[in-house]
Design a protein around this motif. Structure first.
Motif, PDB file in Angstrom:
ATOM      1  N   ALA A 264      12.252  32.052  54.870  1.00 19.49           N
ATOM      2  CA  ALA A 264      13.415  32.842  55.121  1.00 19.49           C
ATOM      3  C   ALA A 264      14.646  32.097  54.398  1.00 19.49           C
ATOM      4  N   GLY A 265      15.695  32.988  54.243  1.00 28.03           N
ATOM      5  CA  GLY A 265      16.890  32.762  53.189  1.00 28.03           C
ATOM      6  C   GLY A 265      17.841  33.101  54.638  1.00 28.03           C
ATOM      7  N   ARG A 266      19.962  32.632  54.088  1.00 24.69           N
ATOM      8  CA  ARG A 266      20.473  33.302  54.593  1.00 24.69           C
ATOM      9  C   ARG A 266      21.233  33.950  53.638  1.00 24.69           C
ATOM     10  N   ILE A 267      21.654  35.593  53.554  1.00 30.20           N
ATOM     11  CA  ILE A 267      22.649  36.218  52.875  1.00 30.20           C
ATOM     12  C   ILE A 267      23.597  35.590  51.990  1.00 30.20           C
ATOM     13  N   VAL A 268      23.865  34.985  51.150  1.00 32.72           N
ATOM     14  CA  VAL A 268      25.003  34.840  50.772  1.00 32.72           C
ATOM     15  C   VAL A 268      26.304  35.510  49.612  1.00 32.72           C
TER      16      VAL A 268
ATOM     17  N   ALA B 135      22.483  51.140  47.716  1.00 35.43           N
ATOM     18  CA  ALA B 135      21.709  50.903  48.131  1.00 35.43           C
ATOM     19  C   ALA B 135      22.597  49.731  48.321  1.00 35.43           C
ATOM     20  N   VAL B 136      22.254  48.153  48.828  1.00 37.93           N
ATOM     21  CA  VAL B 136      23.195  47.332  48.656  1.00 37.93           C
ATOM     22  C   VAL B 136      21.687  46.016  48.113  1.00 37.93           C
ATOM     23  N   LEU B 137      22.128  45.259  46.909  1.00 38.33           N
ATOM     24  CA  LEU B 137      20.888  44.100  46.006  1.00 38.33           C
ATOM     25  C   LEU B 137      21.908  43.548  47.101  1.00 38.33           C
ATOM     26  N   VAL B 138      20.293  42.183  47.002  1.00 35.75           N
ATOM     27  CA  VAL B 138      20.378  41.440  47.535  1.00 35.75           C
ATOM     28  C   VAL B 138      20.599  39.930  46.275  1.00 35.75           C
ATOM     29  N   ARG B 139      21.690  39.722  45.965  1.00 38.63           N
ATOM     30  CA  ARG B 139      21.993  38.408  44.858  1.00 38.63           C
ATOM     31  C   ARG B 139      21.487  37.186  44.919  1.00 38.63           C
ATOM     32  N   ALA B 140      21.766  36.248  46.512  1.00 38.81           N
ATOM     33  CA  ALA B 140      21.233  35.266  46.379  1.00 38.81           C
ATOM     34  C   ALA B 140      21.011  34.685  48.272  1.00 38.81           C
ATOM     35  N   LEU B 141      20.139  33.807  47.965  1.00 43.19           N
ATOM     36  CA  LEU B 141      20.325  33.241  50.113  1.00 43.19           C
ATOM     37  C   LEU B 141      20.710  31.749  49.816  1.00 43.19           C
ATOM     38  N   GLU B 142      20.319  31.399  50.916  1.00 46.81           N
ATOM     39  CA  GLU B 142      20.861  29.963  51.072  1.00 46.81           C
ATOM     40  C   GLU B 142      19.261  30.322  52.006  1.00 46.81           C
ATOM     41  N   PRO B 143      18.582  28.745  51.548  1.00 46.71           N
ATOM     42  CA  PRO B 143      16.879  29.011  51.890  1.00 46.71           C
ATOM     43  C   PRO B 143      16.996  28.558  53.111  1.00 46.71           C
ATOM     44  N   VAL B 144      16.557  28.825  54.449  1.00 51.85           N
ATOM     45  CA  VAL B 144      16.471  28.057  55.700  1.00 51.85           C
ATOM     46  C   VAL B 144      15.071  27.634  56.202  1.00 51.85           C
ATOM     47  N   GLU B 145      14.124  28.413  55.616  1.00 46.94           N
ATOM     48  CA  GLU B 145      12.832  28.213  56.046  1.00 46.94           C
ATOM     49  C   GLU B 145      12.275  28.256  55.407  1.00 46.94           C
TER      50      GLU B 145
ATOM     51  N   ALA C 227      16.751  22.444  42.043  1.00 47.00           N
ATOM     52  CA  ALA C 227      17.824  21.698  43.265  1.00 47.00           C
ATOM     53  C   ALA C 227      17.736  23.141  43.979  1.00 47.00           C
ATOM     54  N   GLU C 228      17.087  22.878  45.434  1.00 47.05           N
ATOM     55  CA  GLU C 228      17.750  23.916  46.846  1.00 47.05           C
ATOM     56  C   GLU C 228      18.513  24.885  46.741  1.00 47.05           C
ATOM     57  N   ARG C 229      20.277  24.171  45.940  1.00 44.29           N
ATOM     58  CA  ARG C 229      21.060  25.219  46.447  1.00 44.29           C
ATOM     59  C   ARG C 229      20.632  26.884  44.975  1.00 44.29           C
ATOM     60  N   LYS C 230      19.512  26.070  43.721  1.00 44.05           N
ATOM     61  CA  LYS C 230      19.025  27.392  42.827  1.00 44.05           C
ATOM     62  C   LYS C 230      17.948  27.749  43.405  1.00 44.05           C
ATOM     63  N   LEU C 231      17.380  27.195  44.697  1.00 40.77           N
ATOM     64  CA  LEU C 231      15.955  27.830  45.045  1.00 40.77           C
ATOM     65  C   LEU C 231      16.181  29.598  45.023  1.00 40.77           C
ATOM     66  N   CYS C 232      16.593  30.273  45.409  1.00 46.21           N
ATOM     67  CA  CYS C 232      16.677  31.845  45.830  1.00 46.21           C
ATOM     68  C   CYS C 232      18.913  31.745  45.346  1.00 46.21           C
TER      69      CYS C 232
ATOM     70  N   SER D 254      30.614  29.404  48.318  1.00 46.11           N
ATOM     71  CA  SER D 254      28.923  29.412  48.554  1.00 46.11           C
ATOM     72  C   SER D 254      28.031  28.269  47.413  1.00 46.11           C
ATOM     73  N   PRO D 255      27.367  27.285  47.708  1.00 51.54           N
ATOM     74  CA  PRO D 255      26.687  26.171  46.635  1.00 51.54           C
ATOM     75  C   PRO D 255      25.561  27.704  46.079  1.00 51.54           C
ATOM     76  N   PHE D 256      25.172  28.011  46.870  1.00 49.94           N
ATOM     77  CA  PHE D 256      24.112  28.552  46.881  1.00 49.94           C
ATOM     78  C   PHE D 256      24.232  30.495  46.576  1.00 49.94           C
TER      79      PHE D 256
END
Length: 215
Positions: A43-47, A104-114, A128-133, A196-198
């Motif tokens: 899971a990740g939070r959309i940023v 549609a809405v393209l999702v371009r980045a997430l903050e990883p949460v789980e 780095a975690e900030r580049k994971l998603c 956001s760093p993500f």
DNA sequence: CGGGGGATTACCT
DNA sequence: GGTAATCCCCCGA
């Protein structure tokens, strides 16, 4: 594990997707995208998001009408639209607009949460975690999103969206131009959680490049 | 039926 | 900043 993110969201309802596409692009900032995968919950939070419209948007896949690839875009809002980009990456979109209209809405980045460990395994690349998603191709790989998810209902799973209890305010969202386009490149349809760093490293107008360091 | 061009990314100099 | 990787879509003939 770390399931704190669940407190900040609620189950999504079909009615949540009824907003105009541009509004949905903003509303999805802060929502959590979850894949109940074989590797566990990822899971990740959309940023970061981008809106693609049916009218006056030559960059939208729907611009030239319905095709075999983009047919999910014309489905009901709340459907997933997943397609293959550059022959190797998958891009994930939340379908919006009325049934029969291609938006549609393209999702371009997430903050990883789980599921971070599983995400790193799926990325098969140390970062780095900030580049994971960060980036549309990277987040689909980290979450194990496949072309088979194209057309699935995001209110049902295994790909599921959770709605933020408190949406980001206008001041918290930075608006810019969409990334990587040659057509309709000046439309202000990119939305990023401010600072956001993500977010993805590539910068449109309103978000200076942030790629000074490697690893 | 051929060919140009991607809603990208990583690694090179 | 430049470019290879990689393949399918879609237009034009």
């Amino acid at each position: 594990v770390d399931a704190d993110w669940q407190k900040s969201v609620r189950a999504v309802k079909r009615a949540d997707f009824a907003a105009p596409t541009i509004d949905l692009g903003r509303a999805l900032i802060g929502a959590v995208l979850v894949h109940e995968s074989d590797a566990g919950v990822l899971a990740g939070r959309i940023v970061e998001t981008e809106a693609y419209l049916a009218e006056g948007d030559a960059a939208s896949h729907s611009h030239r009408g319905r095709t075999e690839r983009n047919k999910a875009m014309f489905g009901p809002a709340g459907t997933a639209y997943v397609y293959l980009s550059y022959g190797m990456h998958r891009c994930f979109n939340v379908v919006s607009g009325p049934d029969g209209v291609g938006e549609a809405v393209l999702v371009r980045a997430l903050e990883p949460v789980e599921g971070l460990a599983a995400m790193r395994a799926l990325r098969a690349s140390e970062c780095a975690e900030r580049k994971l998603c960060a980036g549309p191709g990277n987040l689909t790989r980290a979450l194990g999103i496949a072309l088979a998810h194209d057309g699935c209902d995001l209110s049902r799973g295994p790909l599921r969206l959770w709605w933020p209890r408190r949406h980001a305010s206008a001041e918290e969202i930075e608006v810019g131009t969409r990334i990587g386009l040659t057509k309709a490149a000046d439309l202000p349809l990119r939305f990023v959680l401010r600072a956001s760093p993500f977010a993805s490293a590539s910068g449109g107008r309103g978000s200076p490049p942030r790629r000074s360091t490697r690893s």
